[in-house]
Write a protein that holds these residues in place. Structure first.
Motif: not given
Ligand SMILES: Cc1cc2nc3c(=O)[nH]c(=O)nc-3n(C[C@H](O)[C@H](O)[C@H](O)COP(=O)(O)OP(=O)(O)OC[C@H]3O[C@@H](n4cnc5c(N)ncnc54)[C@H](O)[C@@H]3O)c2cc1C
Ligand code: SF4
Length: 338
Positions: A85-107
C-alpha cells in the motif's frame, strides 16, 4: 489438530538485543517475524527450535525511509500489506507492490513481513506435509531422512524457492543489511540465495535481515507476474520479475528474474542481455521470451506439471515485457490463474 511444540519466546526491543539472543542460543534458536510460515512449519515438525527470538516488538525494523530519487529503505519487519500500500513503492517500484500484494491472503499479508518473505523456507510436495504423512511416505533429506523423494540418487535437495518478493528485489538491484552480534554487512539480494533446497540462504544462522534497500528508481519500470492455481492464497509455482529502463524508446538496461523454478530465484541473463538497445517490438519480445524459458527448469515437486510451468515462463515473460512497452507504463499487479 496440529499443535505447536513447546518453545521459549523471547521478545527483545532492539535489534542489538535480538542479535545477542540469537548468538547466545546458537543452533537452538530461530528468528520469528510474522510467524505465518514458521509456525505452520513448526506444527508439522519441519523446524523444532527450543527458542524463538521474536522481532515484532522491534520498532527500528518497521517502516519505509528515503525516497524514490535517492532510494528507499524498507525495514524487514514492515508488513507485506504496508509494502503493497505504500504510495511511493506502488508508483516507482510497482513490481514490488504487486508481489507483496499477491502473497497469500489479506490476513497473512497483515501479519507477514518483507524480511520473512525474503527468508521464507523452500517448498516441495514431499516436505510441506504433516509429520505423520512424511513418516508414512518416508522422510526425505530436508528433514528427518537421507534421500530425495523427487530425485532419488540426487545428493542434494531440490525444494523450490517460493517467495514472491525475492525475484522482484533481485530484478530491482536491491541490497539487504544483515546484522549479527559481531557486526553487520550489506549484500545484494542476488548474493543472498544458494541453489540448494536446504541451505537456500547465503546468510549465517546468527544474522538478522534488518532492512532492504532499493536503488534510486531513476527511470526503471518493473512488472511481476505470478502463476498459481487459485486467485488468492496460493504460493507461486512460477514468478516472473522484469525491470527495465527505456531510453528514447530503446532498452537501456534490463533484468529478468524467475521465481519458483529452482531452489533460488534464477536470473534469465541471456534474455535480459538480448534486450539491450532494442525496441520492445513483438518480434523482440518473442525472441527474449524464448531465451528466458531456457533457465526455467522446474521439477515435478509443486503444483502443476513442470512442462506446463516451463511453457508458461515464455508466456508470462512476454506479457510482462508487453506491459512495460507502452509510454509511462509501470507493470502493476498482473496475476495469472490457470
Ligand atoms: C497458506 C499460506 C499461503 C502462503 N502463500 C504465500 C505466497 O503466495 N507467497 C509467498 O511468498 N509466501 C507465502 N506464504 C508464506 C508466508 O506467509 C510469507 O512468505 C510471509 O511473508 C512470511 O513472513 P513472516 O514475517 O510471517 O515470516 P516468518 O514465518 O516469521 O519467518 C519465515 C522465515 O524467515 C525467517 N525470518 C523472518 N524474518 C527474518 C529476519 N528479519 N531476518 C532473518 N530471518 C528472518 C524465520 O526464521 C523463518 O525461517 C504463505 C503461507 C501460508 C501459510
Ligand atoms: S526436493 Fe527431495 S529432499 Fe528436497 S524436500 Fe523435496 S523430496 Fe525432500
Amino acid at each position: 489438530m496440529m499443535r505447536l511444540p513447546e518453545f521459549t519466546y523471547l521478545a527483545p526491543r532492539t535489534l542489538g538485543d535480538a542479535a545477542k539472543a540469537l548468538a547466545e542460543h546458537g543452533a537452538d534458536a530461530m528468528v520469528v517475524a510474522g510467524g505465518t510460515d514458521l509456525y505452520p512449519n513448526m506444527k508439522r515438525r519441519q523446524f523444532e527450535p527450543k527458542v524463538l527470538v521474536g522481532l515484532r516488538g522491534i520498532r527500528e525494523l518497521r517502516g519505509v525511509r528515503g525516497s524514490a530519487p535517492e532510494g528507499l529503505t524498507i525495514g524487514a519487519g514492515t508488513t507485506l500489506s504496508a509494502v503493497a500500500a505504500h504510495p511511493e513503492v506502488g508508483a516507482r517500484y510497482p513490481a514490488l507492490a504487486a508481489a507483496a500484494g499477491l502473497v497469500s491472503s489479506p490476513q497473512l499479508r497483515n501479519m507477514g513481513t518483507l524480511g520473512g518473505n525474503v527468508c521464507v523456507d523452500t517448498r516441495c510436495n514431499y516436505y510441506n506435509q504433516s509429520f505423520e504423512w512424511r513418516k508414512a511416505v518416508g522422510f526425505c533429506m530436508k528433514k528427518d531422512g537421507d534421500i530425495c523423494l523427487v530425485a532419488p540418487g540426487s545428493p542434494r535437495c531440490w525444494a523450490v524457492s517460493s517467495s514472491d518478493t525475492a525475484p522482484v528485489l533481485w530484478s530491482l538491484g536491491a541490497t539487504v543489511r544483515l546484522v549479527a552480534a559481531t557486526g553487520e554487512r550489506t549484500v545484494p539480494v542476488s548474493g543472498l540465495y544458494r541453489d540448494d533446497g536446504i541451505a537456500y540462504l547465503a546468510k549465517q544462522r546468527d544474522e538478522i535481515l534488518a532492512d532492504v534497500t532499493l536503488p534510486p528508481a531513476d527511470g526503471w519500470k518493473s512488472a511481476y507476474l505470478k502463476l498459481r492455481r487459485r486467485g488468492s492464497f496460493d504460493f507461486p509455482v512460477l514468478g516472473v520479475a522484469v525491470a527495465l529502463r527505456l531510453r528514447g524508446g530503446r532498452v537501456g538496461g534490463a533484468r529478468i528474474v524467475l521465481g519458483a523454478v529452482a531452489s533460488t530465484p534464477r536470473p534469465a541473463e541471456s534474455a535480459a542481455a538480448a534486450l539491450a538497445g532494442e525496441r520492445l517490438t513483438p518480434e523482440v519480445i518473442a525472441r527474449v521470451a524464448d531465451l528466458a524459458a531456457g533457465p526455467s527448469k522446474p521439477l515435478d515437486n509443486t503444483d502443476f506439471t513442470h512442462p506446463y510451468r516451463k511453457k508458461m515462463t515464455r508466456v508470462l515473460v512476454a506479457r510482462a515485457l508487453r506491459s512495460l512497452a507502452g509510454p509511462g507504463a509501470g507493470g502493476g499487479a498482473v496475476e495469472e490463474v490457470a
